[in-house]
Design a protein around this motif. Sequence first.
Motif, PDB file in Angstrom:
ATOM      1  N   ALA A   1       0.833  -1.063  -0.096  1.00 43.83           N
ATOM      2  CA  ALA A   1       0.014   0.154   0.243  1.00 43.83           C
ATOM      3  C   ALA A   1       0.690   1.050   0.221  1.00 43.83           C
ATOM      4  N   ALA A   2       0.405   2.357  -0.828  1.00 42.25           N
ATOM      5  CA  ALA A   2       1.238   3.391  -0.383  1.00 42.25           C
ATOM      6  C   ALA A   2       1.117   4.229   0.746  1.00 42.25           C
ATOM      7  N   VAL A   3       2.596   4.822   0.687  1.00 42.84           N
ATOM      8  CA  VAL A   3       2.436   5.576   2.624  1.00 42.84           C
ATOM      9  C   VAL A   3       3.020   6.835   1.861  1.00 42.84           C
ATOM     10  N   PHE A   4       2.780   7.659   2.489  1.00 36.67           N
ATOM     11  CA  PHE A   4       2.439   9.306   2.606  1.00 36.67           C
ATOM     12  C   PHE A   4       3.464   9.488   4.042  1.00 36.67           C
ATOM     13  N   VAL A   5       4.508   9.750   3.974  1.00 38.16           N
ATOM     14  CA  VAL A   5       5.146  10.747   5.440  1.00 38.16           C
ATOM     15  C   VAL A   5       5.005  12.129   5.214  1.00 38.16           C
ATOM     16  N   GLU A   6       4.169  12.887   6.154  1.00 44.89           N
ATOM     17  CA  GLU A   6       4.564  14.292   5.982  1.00 44.89           C
ATOM     18  C   GLU A   6       5.260  14.840   6.587  1.00 44.89           C
ATOM     19  N   GLU A   7       6.211  14.524   7.916  1.00 54.13           N
ATOM     20  CA  GLU A   7       7.166  15.334   8.093  1.00 54.13           C
ATOM     21  C   GLU A   7       8.087  14.143   8.753  1.00 54.13           C
TER      22      GLU A   7
END
Length: 272
Positions: free
Chosen positions: A190-196
């Motif tokens: 699954a896609a992983v989105f790290v904002e910081e």
Amino acid sequence: MVWFRPAQHVQLKVTGSEKLAVVHVAGELDVASVPAVDREVRQLMTEADAVALDLSRVTFCGVAAVNWLTDLLCRPATAGRVVVERAHSEVVRMLRLRGEPTTLQIARNCRTGVGIPDRRDDIAYLDELLSTALRISGTGKGNAQLYVPERRALVIAAQHGFHRPFLSYFEAVADDDEQTSCGTAAGDRAAVFVEEAATSPIFWRTPSLDVLDEEHVAAVASVPITAPGGRLMGVVSVHAASPRRWSLEQRRALSSLARANQSSPRPRKALV
């Protein structure tokens, strides 16, 4: 368990059980750091039946480290109880340079990211998806990693904007490495989105965060790419220089890259 620093320029983390303790080593193995790492390993040998060394994040391996590994793996008192599970190409290179039967055997036994399999179609496809992902995200840095199932590793096959320290550190990432966004994406499919990155539980207090800081990376998005039938082909990641709230449109467009190959042999231009 969290990473700790027993000596300058090297960090350790211990996982596993009383039957098999795994020592993850990151940084430099030189004349200054080897004694500290050796103390930790020998202490673990009093607590566990066997010890495995994960040296996939060792970006410098000196002569002292080669001597230490040879002694540790071949001395009768410790032979058979310590193995090298994974190793960075720098470790393998130094073992091979020694040229002795024992060091050559250690090098052969290591699971390593040395070399990229000749899968030109997959690599070309991942490279094109990387270009698409960079346009979607508007970032200047990114990489495409090829999944090598026999090594259970993601190997950088294409990249844009990175310097050698970053590329060396992340040359091969285990498919179960939950302290990287690409390893997490591969493991979860699954896609992983790290904002910081600095506050993300994925990177917090890990050597990976130090490498990201040096490369001026503050936010990351990683997308697993699967072939028809569900085979993991690799992971495409984009990296931003400042913390970022990935928009819903960006999340949808980047996530759709994972599905592009399911219905079409080429990335869909409508995504950009």
